[in-house]
Design a protein around this motif. Structure first.
Motif, PDB file in Angstrom:
ATOM      1  N   PRO A   5       0.833  -1.198   0.000  1.00  0.00           N
ATOM      2  CA  PRO A   5       0.000   0.000   0.000  1.00  0.00           C
ATOM      3  C   PRO A   5       0.874   1.258   0.000  1.00  0.00           C
ATOM      4  CG  PRO A   5      -0.749  -1.561   1.675  1.00  0.00           C
ATOM      5  CD  PRO A   5       0.573  -2.063   1.169  1.00  0.00           C
ATOM      6  N   LEU A   6       0.474   2.232  -0.774  1.00  0.00           N
ATOM      7  CA  LEU A   6       1.180   3.519  -0.808  1.00  0.00           C
ATOM      8  C   LEU A   6       1.124   4.161   0.574  1.00  0.00           C
ATOM      9  CD1 LEU A   6       2.383   5.965  -2.456  1.00  0.00           C
ATOM     10  CD2 LEU A   6       0.013   6.729  -2.706  1.00  0.00           C
ATOM     11  N   ASN A   7       2.266   4.698   1.015  1.00  0.00           N
ATOM     12  CA  ASN A   7       2.272   5.507   2.235  1.00  0.00           C
ATOM     13  C   ASN A   7       3.195   6.701   2.014  1.00  0.00           C
ATOM     14  OD1 ASN A   7       4.994   5.019   3.350  1.00  0.00           O
ATOM     15  ND2 ASN A   7       4.277   2.926   3.690  1.00  0.00           N
ATOM     16  N   GLY A  39      -8.026   8.035  -2.517  1.00  0.00           N
ATOM     17  CA  GLY A  39      -8.079   6.586  -2.655  1.00  0.00           C
ATOM     18  C   GLY A  39      -8.280   5.842  -1.350  1.00  0.00           C
ATOM     19  N   THR A  40      -8.430   6.574  -0.263  1.00  0.00           N
ATOM     20  CA  THR A  40      -8.599   5.944   1.050  1.00  0.00           C
ATOM     21  C   THR A  40     -10.031   6.165   1.526  1.00  0.00           C
ATOM     22  OG1 THR A  40      -6.270   6.329   1.542  1.00  0.00           O
ATOM     23  CG2 THR A  40      -7.715   5.832   3.403  1.00  0.00           C
ATOM     24  N   LEU A  44      -9.424   1.881   4.234  1.00  0.00           N
ATOM     25  CA  LEU A  44      -8.790   1.043   3.208  1.00  0.00           C
ATOM     26  C   LEU A  44      -8.160   1.924   2.132  1.00  0.00           C
ATOM     27  CD1 LEU A  44     -11.692  -1.525   2.810  1.00  0.00           C
ATOM     28  CD2 LEU A  44      -9.547  -1.871   4.050  1.00  0.00           C
ATOM     29  N   ASN A  45      -6.901   1.634   1.785  1.00  0.00           N
ATOM     30  CA  ASN A  45      -6.121   2.410   0.829  1.00  0.00           C
ATOM     31  C   ASN A  45      -6.052   1.651  -0.496  1.00  0.00           C
ATOM     32  OD1 ASN A  45      -4.106   3.785  -0.576  1.00  0.00           O
ATOM     33  ND2 ASN A  45      -2.483   3.224   0.846  1.00  0.00           N
ATOM     34  N   ALA A  46      -6.540   2.278  -1.580  1.00  0.00           N
ATOM     35  CA  ALA A  46      -6.594   1.626  -2.894  1.00  0.00           C
ATOM     36  C   ALA A  46      -5.410   1.982  -3.796  1.00  0.00           C
ATOM     37  CB  ALA A  46      -7.900   1.982  -3.591  1.00  0.00           C
ATOM     38  N   SER A  65     -11.324   6.260  -4.661  1.00  0.00           N
ATOM     39  CA  SER A  65     -12.502   5.543  -4.190  1.00  0.00           C
ATOM     40  C   SER A  65     -13.761   6.139  -4.826  1.00  0.00           C
ATOM     41  CB  SER A  65     -12.604   5.676  -2.669  1.00  0.00           C
ATOM     42  OG  SER A  65     -11.404   5.281  -2.049  1.00  0.00           O
ATOM     43  N   ALA A  66     -14.767   5.294  -5.012  1.00  0.00           N
ATOM     44  CA  ALA A  66     -16.055   5.755  -5.537  1.00  0.00           C
ATOM     45  C   ALA A  66     -16.596   6.870  -4.643  1.00  0.00           C
ATOM     46  CB  ALA A  66     -17.042   4.601  -5.607  1.00  0.00           C
ATOM     47  N   GLY A  67     -17.098   7.927  -5.283  1.00  0.00           N
ATOM     48  CA  GLY A  67     -17.664   9.046  -4.551  1.00  0.00           C
ATOM     49  C   GLY A  67     -16.648  10.032  -4.003  1.00  0.00           C
ATOM     50  N   GLN A  68     -15.357   9.808  -4.257  1.00  0.00           N
ATOM     51  CA  GLN A  68     -14.309  10.677  -3.703  1.00  0.00           C
ATOM     52  C   GLN A  68     -13.457  11.346  -4.777  1.00  0.00           C
ATOM     53  OE1 GLN A  68     -13.707   8.683   0.673  1.00  0.00           O
ATOM     54  NE2 GLN A  68     -11.949   8.750  -0.632  1.00  0.00           N
ATOM     55  N   TRP A  69     -14.021  11.530  -5.952  1.00  0.00           N
ATOM     56  CA  TRP A  69     -13.278  12.182  -7.019  1.00  0.00           C
ATOM     57  C   TRP A  69     -14.236  13.017  -7.871  1.00  0.00           C
ATOM     58  CZ3 TRP A  69     -14.208  10.584 -12.148  1.00  0.00           C
ATOM     59  CH2 TRP A  69     -14.950   9.412 -12.285  1.00  0.00           C
TER      60      TRP A  69
END
Length: 185
Positions: A5-7, A39-40, A44-46, A65-69
């Motif tokens: 996962p990206l951090n 994406g989080t 959960l981080n996508a 994430s859906a609904g976050q863009w």
């Protein structure tokens, strides 16, 4: 090769790789922070990175994430197979030129899809660079099950004219096409 996962510790390497692959000024610190945040969802981080045995970031995939863009003029929502609020967005992928052809892209995509499904998304959309070498971006996404929705001319023109993006093909006035493609989960 590890898919992680990206951090925030990955940010400098991701920025450098993104600018190497996609062109000068493609990514900066504020941009990668925003991508990571979008994406989080539900803890959960996508978004993911590929790290080689020497602990170098050799690839990354950012996903929203859906609904976050923001759904913008480049999104053909009436052609999508799912409700826009169930649509994730595959923002960016970059693989270091020395690591291409090793299956890293599909592994990063699979990791993102698994998390996006856990978050509740039913599909993901992306705008793929049709002028990528050998049209590799569209070929890779098609092999993964992506379907073309629409081709868009001058997708990155505003970024090149007003935000300093330098396209590796067109320079400071990008006229590349984007393939709007959807991958159903």
């Amino acid at each position: 090769m590890s898919i992680l996962p990206l951090n925030s510790t990955h940010y400098p390497a991701v920025i450098e790789l993104g600018n190497l692959v996609h062109g000068e000024n493609y990514l900066d610190l504020d941009g990668i922070k925003m991508m990571h945040q979008r994406g989080t969802q539900h803890g959960l981080n996508a978004s993911f990175v590929a790290v080689d045995e020497l602990h170098r970031v050799v690839g990354f995939r950012t996903s929203y994430s859906a609904g976050q863009w923001p759904i913008d003029k480049w999104c053909s929502t009436t052609l999508w197979p799912v409700d826009p609020m169930q649509m994730a967005y595959f923002k960016c992928i970059a693989i270091h030129p020395d690591a291409q052809g090793q299956g890293i892209g599909p592994k990063l995509l699979k990791a993102s899809v698994e998390v996006l499904k856990q978050q509740g998304a039913k599909a993901g959309v992306s705008h793929l660079w049709m002028q990528s070498p050998g049209n590799g971006a569209v070929k890779y996404f098609s092999k993964s099950g992506g379907k073309l929705v629409k081709a868009h001319d001058d997708r990155w023109l505003d970024l090149s004219l007003h935000e300093g993006y330098c396209c590796p093909v067109c320079g400071n006035e990008c006229h590349c096409q984007a393939a709007e493609m959807v991958l159903e989960f």
